[in-house]
Design an enzyme around this catalytic site. Structure first.
Site, mmCIF file in Angstrom:
data_model
loop_
_atom_site.group_PDB
_atom_site.id
_atom_site.type_symbol
_atom_site.label_atom_id
_atom_site.label_comp_id
_atom_site.label_asym_id
_atom_site.label_seq_id
_atom_site.Cartn_x
_atom_site.Cartn_y
_atom_site.Cartn_z
ATOM 1 N N HIS A 170 0.846 -1.137 0.124
ATOM 2 C CA HIS A 170 0.169 -0.171 0.065
ATOM 3 C C HIS A 170 0.929 1.146 -0.093
ATOM 4 O O HIS A 170 0.333 2.175 -0.303
ATOM 5 C CB HIS A 170 -1.040 -0.105 1.121
ATOM 6 N N TYR B 233 -2.478 4.848 6.068
ATOM 7 C CA TYR B 233 -1.553 3.607 6.349
ATOM 8 C C TYR B 233 -0.509 3.461 5.315
ATOM 9 O O TYR B 233 0.629 3.261 5.815
ATOM 10 C CB TYR B 233 -2.632 2.379 6.257
ATOM 11 N N SER C 10 0.446 -9.962 0.397
ATOM 12 C CA SER C 10 -0.650 -10.526 1.384
ATOM 13 C C SER C 10 -0.043 -11.507 2.058
ATOM 14 O O SER C 10 -0.017 -12.816 1.103
ATOM 15 C CB SER C 10 -2.065 -10.827 0.524
#
Ligand code: NAI
Ligand code: 15L
Length: 267
Positions: A109, A136, A165
């Protein structure tokens, strides 16, 4: 090789998996988390806001695997305290105590607004500009820049791992490209802890997925040799979900739904 490693965020999802896997590489783990760590009464239970506790936690360790923090979008103030100020406290403590290396859990991210590569197009390079998709993600950009500062100014080394992930199995179609299996996460953290002369190195953290979107070359250069691939999960997930819609920003950008989600912390 570093022997004693401080694991921050030890009670969390990745921390719990690493508590099991990293000792197999010969590490003695010291555990740190805001919450008690199941089955580990010796863990240091404290927040990154507590500078004295953080300094005591890093005293005498060879390296740190820094996982602690808020792992999703939240209000700016929450992110500021836990991820930005908290990571600064950790780096300051490490500098003061002469710790040689930090492995920083950055995130996809930090570059979440980066377009997903088209079929057959070039993979996203580690040098791609920061394009955070959330406060974030912005905190992970800060962490990477903090790491660069502490290397340039103080000689404290970091490998910033932009984790995709990390979970036992990919849970959706997007994760087919970003999945980092727990075993590969341990392989990657071990490589990041032991490679020589890393300075500040930014790498992507995923398994050797068939549907990879990013370039694992810098991670492999550390000695990382991923063994897993999400492809066996592809047929089931694609049957359930279908292909992502490229007209939807969440389907076109690396960060998925983070590019459109509002703050959601605490759950
Ligand atoms: P998690 O939420 O399960 O674990 C984080 C841990 O940090 C929790 O146990 C929590 O109590 C602790 N923590 C939070 N704020 C703290 C503070 N101020 N002081 C001390 N401890 C604090 O998250 P998860 O999934 O294990 O992620 C670990 C790290 O990896 C996070 O930094 C996250 O941003 C990063 N990451 C995780 C990914 C994933 O797929 N799970 C992907 C990309 C990055
Ligand atoms: C992250 O950075 C999050 O910490 C994690 O919860 C996942 O959502 C992951 O990225 C992801 O993008 O799948």
């Amino acid at each position: 090789m570093p022997r004693t490693v401080l694991l921050t965020g030890a009670a969390g999802q990745i921390g719990t998996m690493m508590r099991e896997l990293l000792p197999r590489y010969g590490y003695d783990l010291r555990l740190f988390d805001l919450r008690p760590v199941d089955g580990a009464p010796e863990a240091i239970v404290a927040g990154l806001a507590d500078r004295d506790a953080v300094r005591e936690a890093v005293r005498g360790v060879d390296a740190v695997v820094h996982l602690a923090g808020i792992p999703v979008e939240a209000s700016f103030e929450q992110i500021l305290e836990a991820n930005i100020r908290g990571t600064y406290h950790l780096y300051e403590a490490a500098r003061e105590e002469g710790v040689g290396r930090i492995v920083f859990a950055s995130s996809n991210h930090a570059v979440g607004f980066t377009p997903r590569p088209r079929d057959g197009g070039p993979l996203i390079p580690a040098g791609t500009p920061h394009r955070p998709d959330t406060f974030y993600g912005l905190s992970k950009c800060f962490g990477e820049d903090l790491a660069q500062l502490y290397w340039d100014k103080h000689g404290l080394e970091t490998v910033s791992v932009r984790i995709g992930s990390c979970c036992p199995e990919p849970a959706d179609v997007r994760m087919l490209s970003l999945w980092l299996s727990p075993a590969d996460a341990a392989r990657l953290f071990h490589a990041a802890l032991t490679a020589e002369h890393v300075g500040h190195t930014v790498v992507y953290g995923s398994s050797a997925n068939t549907r990879l979107w990013w370039d694992l070359t810098p991670a492999r250069a550390l000695g990382y040799d991923p063994q897993d691939d999400s492809e066996p999960y592809a047929a089931k997930l694609l049957a359930e979900e279908g292909e992502p819609d490229p007209a939807d920003p969440a389907g076109a950008r690396l960060g998925g739904h983070f590019v459109t989600d509002p703050p959601v912390w605490p759950h």
